[in-house]
Enzyme design. Structure first.
Site, PDB file in Angstrom:
ATOM      1  N   LYS A 100       0.844  -1.211   0.000  1.00  0.00           N
ATOM      2  CA  LYS A 100       0.000   0.000   0.000  1.00  0.00           C
ATOM      3  C   LYS A 100       0.873   1.252   0.000  1.00  0.00           C
ATOM      4  CE  LYS A 100      -3.564   2.243   2.873  1.00  0.00           C
ATOM      5  NZ  LYS A 100      -2.883   3.308   3.615  1.00  0.00           N
ATOM      6  N   HIS A 106      -1.802   7.814   1.052  1.00  0.00           N
ATOM      7  CA  HIS A 106      -2.112   7.855   2.481  1.00  0.00           C
ATOM      8  C   HIS A 106      -3.151   8.951   2.765  1.00  0.00           C
ATOM      9  CE1 HIS A 106      -0.025   5.937   6.094  1.00  0.00           C
ATOM     10  NE2 HIS A 106      -0.965   6.650   6.677  1.00  0.00           N
TER      11      HIS A 106
HETATM   12  C1  FMN Z   1      -7.300   9.106  10.530  1.00  0.00           C
HETATM   13  C2  FMN Z   1      -6.524   8.275   9.574  1.00  0.00           C
HETATM   14  C3  FMN Z   1      -5.597   7.344  10.027  1.00  0.00           C
HETATM   15  C4  FMN Z   1      -4.906   6.536   9.126  1.00  0.00           C
HETATM   16  N1  FMN Z   1      -4.056   5.574   9.601  1.00  0.00           N
HETATM   17  C5  FMN Z   1      -3.429   4.739   8.721  1.00  0.00           C
HETATM   18  C6  FMN Z   1      -2.612   3.676   9.202  1.00  0.00           C
HETATM   19  O1  FMN Z   1      -2.468   3.459  10.387  1.00  0.00           O
HETATM   20  N2  FMN Z   1      -2.000   2.903   8.264  1.00  0.00           N
HETATM   21  C7  FMN Z   1      -2.154   3.078   6.918  1.00  0.00           C
HETATM   22  O2  FMN Z   1      -1.588   2.345   6.112  1.00  0.00           O
HETATM   23  N3  FMN Z   1      -2.939   4.084   6.450  1.00  0.00           N
HETATM   24  C8  FMN Z   1      -3.580   4.903   7.318  1.00  0.00           C
HETATM   25  N4  FMN Z   1      -4.393   5.897   6.839  1.00  0.00           N
HETATM   26  C9  FMN Z   1      -4.564   6.060   5.390  1.00  0.00           C
HETATM   27  C10 FMN Z   1      -5.768   5.250   4.897  1.00  0.00           C
HETATM   28  O3  FMN Z   1      -5.530   3.877   5.002  1.00  0.00           O
HETATM   29  C11 FMN Z   1      -6.097   5.573   3.429  1.00  0.00           C
HETATM   30  O4  FMN Z   1      -4.940   5.391   2.648  1.00  0.00           O
HETATM   31  C12 FMN Z   1      -6.628   6.992   3.235  1.00  0.00           C
HETATM   32  O5  FMN Z   1      -7.461   7.359   4.310  1.00  0.00           O
HETATM   33  C13 FMN Z   1      -7.418   7.090   1.930  1.00  0.00           C
HETATM   34  O6  FMN Z   1      -7.883   8.372   1.711  1.00  0.00           O
HETATM   35  P1  FMN Z   1      -9.370   8.868   2.102  1.00  0.00           P
HETATM   36  O7  FMN Z   1      -9.343   9.122   3.588  1.00  0.00           O
HETATM   37  O8  FMN Z   1      -9.529  10.104   1.320  1.00  0.00           O
HETATM   38  O9  FMN Z   1     -10.320   7.755   1.748  1.00  0.00           O
HETATM   39  C14 FMN Z   1      -5.103   6.697   7.739  1.00  0.00           C
HETATM   40  C15 FMN Z   1      -6.036   7.633   7.281  1.00  0.00           C
HETATM   41  C16 FMN Z   1      -6.756   8.406   8.169  1.00  0.00           C
HETATM   42  C17 FMN Z   1      -7.780   9.376   7.644  1.00  0.00           C
END
Ligand code: FMN
Length: 382
Positions: free
Chosen positions: A254, A278
């Site tokens: 990812k 991310h």
């Molecule tokens: C509050 C928050 C915490 C996140 N924590 C992680 C995480 O711990 N590990 C990870 O791989 N991605 C993390 N992400 C990224 C999400 O997996 C994802 O890639 C992203 O939210 C996609 O975009 P969107 O919020 O516009 O749907 C996080 C995203 C948010 C909003």
């Protein structure tokens, strides 16, 4: 309350009302100037539909498979750290809704709920997202636990060499609040006291969470240590070999934004990649993910499954990503807002909104199924 939400944006507004600013901004915010965060959403405007009108589509088939797992709709819940701060036992709550919806929940390493409890809460498959926090042995132990608990795939996030600069978190005193020492916390406490119902929920759920999937010598990692721990735990392509051996199942990489990294992932034995930045939370200034998607699909789409995330707020966004070659999408904020707004009901509402949007959009496009979507249904000016 969440039942009346018409759009994901309505859930966002409700989450803002229930959560203290520091928690809402942690979900809502992005890195630096938040340009990539904004572009992730805006770029969907650069893709317009080419409908086939006067076509009867009696039913729209939303089903797909990802890594051989049948899904009721092509929408997976992305790993979102610290979800337990949004709602009591938030990770288990979201996983239960995903299972009941016949889709996948991806659990973050940085979760507040034990991975065994999360898998047990879902009737469906969960994936485990791994950071090498605490070193290889600590990650190895978590991977072994995830395998024993029955997680179906391991997600390796490669875009987090250090934590992104989230300016909102700094301004809101996130580090001081996570530190748990009263004096540095004092200036930032009023935002918590302004949300007494949330505060009560958190206290009833055990207070400030730790990270029970990061078992260090002295016990689960404390909340305050995340930044330094991430900086000390960069994952490299060479790590994929031992991770694959330790896991023994399918690996999803990812955080891929280029053809080069997509090919690295294939060479490292990945079964799928997620085109992801991310959610604009890491390197500000990288391309919005929808623009990166066609390059990755062209490079590796015939060899492994290409998943997508970033900026999905409507079912029409899902349709555009699928038409440009994604097999399924992950949603982060879209369900995190729901969780923060109303727990399980909010996550369910987010998925219902996207499902209804998907059916309506496909019907209006004259397209019978998500499997039939391809570039002929869109005009992309990316
Ligand atoms: C509050 C928050 C915490 C996140 N924590 C992680 C995480 O711990 N590990 C990870 O791989 N991605 C993390 N992400 C990224 C999400 O997996 C994802 O890639 C992203 O939210 C996609 O975009 P969107 O919020 O516009 O749907 C996080 C995203 C948010 C909003």
């Amino acid at each position: 309350m969440t039942a009346a939400a018409v759009t994901v944006d309505d859930l966002r507004r409700r989450a803002r009302r229930r959560l203290p600013r520091v928690v809402f901004d942690y979900i809502d915010g992005g890195a630096d100037a938040e340009w990539t965060l904004r572009e992730n959403c805006r770029v969907f405007d650069d893709v317009t539909f080419r409908p086939r009108s006067a076509v009867a589509v009696p039913s729209c088939d939303l089903r797909t498979t990802v890594l051989g797992t049948p899904l009721a709709l092509p929408v997976i819940l992305a790993p979102v750290g610290s979800s337990r701060l949004f709602w009591p036992r938030g990770e288990a709550v979201a996983a239960r809704v995903a299972g009941a919806t016949d889709t996948i929940y991806v659990l973050s390493t940085l979760s507040g709920t034990r991975l065994e409890e999360v898998q047990a809460a879902s009737t469906g498959p969960c994936w485990y997202q791994v950071y090498l926090i605490g070193g290889h042995d600590v990650a190895r132990a978590a991977i072994a636990r995830a395998r024993a608990a029955g997680f179906a795939a391991l997600v390796v996030t490669i875009d987090t060499a250090v934590a992104g600069m989230r300016e909102r978190d700094v301004r809101n005193g996130a580090a001081a609040l996570a530190g748990g020492r009263l004096r540095p916390m004092l200036p930032y406490l009023p935002q918590l006291l302004a949300r007494p119902r949330w505060l009560l929920d958190v206290l009833r759920d055990g207070g400030l969470m730790r990270f029970p999937n990061v078992e260090l010598a002295g016990g689960p990692m404390a909340y305050a240590d995340v930044g330094a721990a991430l900086a000390a735990s960069v994952v490299c392509w060479s790590d994929l070999a031992w991770i694959r051996d330790a896991w023994g199942g399918p690996i999803v990489v990812k955080g891929v934004l280029t053809a080069e990294d997509a090919r690295h992932a294939v060479d490292a034995g990945a079964a799928a990649v997620v085109v992801s930045n991310h959610g604009g939370r890491q390197l500000d200034g990288v391309a919005p993910t929808l623009r990166a998607l066609p390059e990755v699909v062209a490079a590796v789409g015939d060899r492994i499954e290409v998943l997508f995330d970033g900026g999905i707020r409507r079912g029409s966004d899902v349709v555009k990503a699928l038409a440009l070659g994604a097999r399924a999408v992950l949603i982060g904020r879209a369900y995190a807002y729901g969780l923060g707004a109303g727990g399980a009901a909010g996550v369910r509402r987010a998925l219902e909104i996207l499902r209804a949007d998907l059916v309506r959009t496909l019907s209006l496009l004259g397209c019978p199924s998500v499997a039939a979507l391809d570039r002929s249904y869109v005009d992309a000016r990316l």
